[in-house]
Design a protein around this motif. Structure first.
Motif, mmCIF file in Angstrom:
data_model
loop_
_atom_site.group_PDB
_atom_site.id
_atom_site.type_symbol
_atom_site.label_atom_id
_atom_site.label_comp_id
_atom_site.label_asym_id
_atom_site.label_seq_id
_atom_site.Cartn_x
_atom_site.Cartn_y
_atom_site.Cartn_z
ATOM 1 N N THR A 232 40.042 26.395 25.696
ATOM 2 C CA THR A 232 39.522 27.624 26.302
ATOM 3 C C THR A 232 38.942 27.353 27.682
ATOM 4 O O THR A 232 39.171 28.109 28.634
ATOM 5 N N MET A 233 38.185 26.249 27.814
ATOM 6 C CA MET A 233 37.603 25.918 29.111
ATOM 7 C C MET A 233 38.692 25.600 30.131
ATOM 8 O O MET A 233 38.627 26.038 31.287
ATOM 9 N N ARG A 234 39.689 24.850 29.714
ATOM 10 C CA ARG A 234 40.779 24.520 30.639
ATOM 11 C C ARG A 234 41.475 25.787 31.124
ATOM 12 O O ARG A 234 41.747 25.946 32.315
ATOM 13 N N LYS A 235 41.772 26.671 30.184
ATOM 14 C CA LYS A 235 42.468 27.904 30.562
ATOM 15 C C LYS A 235 41.616 28.733 31.519
ATOM 16 O O LYS A 235 42.121 29.290 32.505
ATOM 17 N N ALA A 236 40.308 28.808 31.252
ATOM 18 C CA ALA A 236 39.423 29.584 32.120
ATOM 19 C C ALA A 236 39.416 29.020 33.538
ATOM 20 O O ALA A 236 39.451 29.770 34.523
ATOM 21 N N PHE A 237 39.382 27.695 33.658
ATOM 22 C CA PHE A 237 39.358 27.044 34.971
ATOM 23 C C PHE A 237 40.593 27.424 35.781
ATOM 24 O O PHE A 237 40.499 27.829 36.947
ATOM 25 N N PHE A 238 41.757 27.325 35.155
ATOM 26 C CA PHE A 238 42.991 27.596 35.892
ATOM 27 C C PHE A 238 43.271 29.092 36.020
ATOM 28 O O PHE A 238 43.929 29.518 36.977
ATOM 29 N N ASP A 239 42.756 29.892 35.100
ATOM 30 C CA ASP A 239 42.840 31.346 35.267
ATOM 31 C C ASP A 239 42.044 31.786 36.497
ATOM 32 O O ASP A 239 42.459 32.691 37.230
ATOM 33 N N LEU A 240 40.893 31.151 36.725
ATOM 34 C CA LEU A 240 40.108 31.455 37.923
ATOM 35 C C LEU A 240 40.902 31.130 39.182
ATOM 36 O O LEU A 240 40.971 31.933 40.119
ATOM 37 N N LEU A 241 41.507 29.946 39.207
ATOM 38 C CA LEU A 241 42.283 29.550 40.381
ATOM 39 C C LEU A 241 43.482 30.467 40.604
ATOM 40 O O LEU A 241 43.878 30.719 41.741
ATOM 41 N N ALA A 242 44.041 30.964 39.522
ATOM 42 C CA ALA A 242 45.206 31.840 39.643
ATOM 43 C C ALA A 242 44.823 33.279 39.958
ATOM 44 O O ALA A 242 45.696 34.107 40.237
ATOM 45 N N GLY A 243 43.524 33.585 39.910
ATOM 46 C CA GLY A 243 43.097 34.965 40.117
ATOM 47 C C GLY A 243 43.356 35.842 38.916
ATOM 48 O O GLY A 243 43.393 37.070 39.025
ATOM 49 N N GLU A 244 43.503 35.216 37.737
ATOM 50 C CA GLU A 244 43.815 35.960 36.518
ATOM 51 C C GLU A 244 42.574 36.302 35.704
ATOM 52 O O GLU A 244 42.670 36.993 34.692
ATOM 53 N N THR A 245 41.419 35.790 36.114
ATOM 54 C CA THR A 245 40.168 36.154 35.456
ATOM 55 C C THR A 245 39.047 36.073 36.473
ATOM 56 O O THR A 245 39.252 35.673 37.627
ATOM 57 N N THR A 246 37.851 36.457 36.052
ATOM 58 C CA THR A 246 36.671 36.421 36.912
ATOM 59 C C THR A 246 35.542 35.715 36.178
ATOM 60 O O THR A 246 35.572 35.545 34.954
ATOM 61 N N TYR A 247 34.524 35.310 36.937
ATOM 62 C CA TYR A 247 33.357 34.712 36.297
ATOM 63 C C TYR A 247 32.637 35.720 35.411
ATOM 64 O O TYR A 247 32.032 35.350 34.405
ATOM 65 N N SER A 248 32.697 36.982 35.776
ATOM 66 C CA SER A 248 32.070 38.007 34.935
ATOM 67 C C SER A 248 32.702 38.006 33.550
ATOM 68 O O SER A 248 32.008 38.084 32.526
ATOM 69 N N ALA A 249 34.032 37.903 33.508
ATOM 70 C CA ALA A 249 34.727 37.880 32.221
ATOM 71 C C ALA A 249 34.404 36.606 31.450
ATOM 72 O O ALA A 249 34.208 36.636 30.226
ATOM 73 N N ILE A 250 34.342 35.476 32.154
ATOM 74 C CA ILE A 250 34.020 34.208 31.493
ATOM 75 C C ILE A 250 32.596 34.229 30.954
ATOM 76 O O ILE A 250 32.321 33.770 29.840
ATOM 77 N N GLU A 251 31.685 34.772 31.739
ATOM 78 C CA GLU A 251 30.280 34.836 31.336
ATOM 79 C C GLU A 251 30.120 35.575 30.011
ATOM 80 O O GLU A 251 29.306 35.196 29.164
ATOM 81 N N ARG A 252 30.929 36.605 29.826
ATOM 82 C CA ARG A 252 30.833 37.387 28.589
ATOM 83 C C ARG A 252 31.302 36.599 27.368
ATOM 84 O O ARG A 252 30.968 36.955 26.235
ATOM 85 N N ARG A 253 32.063 35.515 27.602
ATOM 86 C CA ARG A 253 32.574 34.723 26.480
ATOM 87 C C ARG A 253 31.676 33.537 26.139
ATOM 88 O O ARG A 253 31.932 32.830 25.166
ATOM 89 N N ILE A 254 30.641 33.286 26.944
ATOM 90 C CA ILE A 254 29.746 32.157 26.681
ATOM 91 C C ILE A 254 28.808 32.507 25.530
ATOM 92 O O ILE A 254 28.212 33.590 25.520
#
Length: 399
Positions: A352-374
């Protein structure tokens, strides 16, 4: 030209990705624009030059350019490391594309000039004349503007002119980097070392003709960055790194200009501090902010109120500021001693962490979305340390 002064709707200082994006977008909006840079391109620039999916989208939207095998090396191979120890090797979910800033920046500038931007390479600014909305160049040329955009890097002379200094010396980052000879094959592995320095990271990126190896951290922390760079280069390159030239430069690393300008003078890219302190994303933000600055300039000029440009621009890049604020908060989980064991474990095991890191780089997610999953328990502990800076530095900043 009036009274010997050539005047443009927009004058851009700095011809890197932010400046060229501003110039190219200005021409697309029908504005006259000049680009000034003290260097003559092509010129070298310290940067890992991984063009993320988000960066690719910005380049496509602004310049109509796509990545291609002539200018980029493609690979999905990744290694996460911890002070030299390999924690995980895996394939990223997206193509990672690597290039050289000397080539990329020159290519983008050529596109802006071909679109009609007037070219003032190889000259520096001697004087800012704010009252007359004009600049005097070193050769005596006087240039007027409706809106001035400083896209002139972390040590921005434009930022220094309007704020008295280009950056906060307590918060600025510093990086060292070297190009190690020996080209890489397609699908060569990149690596990121999350603990080779404190509150920073190291990178080893494959390129068509070299490997780019570097590290960066907050400059004011008490650590020998140059010595650590020598150790890291030996660790990553071995004998191939002997005798290579190591370059250093200031880099933004989480601190950005909360008000990115003054009146009809705007700051974009590194000059505005727009770099993600976790992923290192800066190229996409440079291109996006350059284009947004010109959009704000066009709106202000159309209304006959150029002094409103900063307020309009600030609204247009609020989405970037929001993301940087959240990245600064979350990087306590990445960098602080309090969470180091847990973070190391997650780097090694968490898909999950790996996907989030590369989703950020790809512009496919935001920190707001990641924050909600913590998990709430971890989020609460992070929230206790919300400065986004090391504890010793945070104490100085509060004091």
């Amino acid at each position: 030209m009036v009274d010997g002064v050539k005047t443009y709707d927009v004058v851009v200082v700095g011809a890197g990705p932010a400046g060229s994006s501003a110039a190219r977008r200005a021409r697309a909006l029908g504005l006259s624009v000049a680009v000034i840079d003290r260097a003559t391109f092509p010129r070298h620039k310290l940067c890992g030059a991984l063009l993320s999916g988000r960066g690719q989208k910005a380049m496509r939207d602004i310049f109509g350019l796509e990545v291609d095998p002539e200018h980029f090396l493609y690979s999905r191979k990744v290694a996460f490391k911890w002070d030299g120890e390999t924690l995980a090797e895996f394939d990223a979910p997206y193509d990672l594309t690597y290039t050289y800033r000397v080539d990329l920046d020159h290519r983008l500038l050529r596109e802006a000039i071909a679109a009609g931007a007037e070219d003032y390479q190889g000259t520096r600014i001697e004087t800012f004349d704010d009252a007359a909305n004009a600049l005097v160049l070193a050769d005596g040329t006087r240039i007027g503007y409706g809106v001035l955009i400083g896209a002139d890097g972390a040590a921005s002379p434009v930022a220094r002119h309007i704020f008295g200094r280009a950056f906060d010396p307590d918060k600025i980052g510093f990086a060292f980097e070297a190009e190690v000879p020996g080209g890489c094959d397609a699908d060569a592995r990149m690596s990121i070392d999350f603990r080779i320095v404190n509150w920073g990271y190291g990178w080893n990126f494959p390129k068509l003709d070299t490997r780019t190896i570097g590290l960066g951290s907050i400059r004011s922390l008490d650590q020998d960055l140059k010595g650590k760079m020598a150790q890291y280069l030996d660790l990553e390159a071995g004998a191939a790194g002997e005798g290579v030239k190591i370059k250093g430069a200031h880099i933004p690393l989480g601190d950005y200009q909360k008000v990115p300008g003054r009146g009809n003078i705007l700051l974009a890219g590194d000059a505005a501090g727009l770099v993600d302190g976790i992923t290192g994303e800066g190229l996409a933000y440079a291109m996006e902010s350059g284009a947004e600055a010109v959009a704000a300039a066009a709106e202000a000029l159309k209304a006959g109120k150029p002094a409103t440009a900063t307020g309009l621009y600030r609204k247009r890049i609020r989405y970037i500021h929001t993301e940087l604020d959240k990245a600064n908060k979350l990087r306590h989980f990445e960098y602080s001693d309090r969470f180091s064991s847990l973070f190391k474990e997650k780097l090694a095991t968490s898909l999950t962490m790996r996907k989030a890191f590369f989703d950020l780089l790809a512009g496919e997610t935001t920190y707001s979305a990641i924050e909600r999953r913590i998990p709430k328990q971890i989020a609460g502990k992070i929230a206790e340390k919300m400065t986004g800076w090391p504890s010793k530095l945070a104490g100085r900043l509060r004091g």
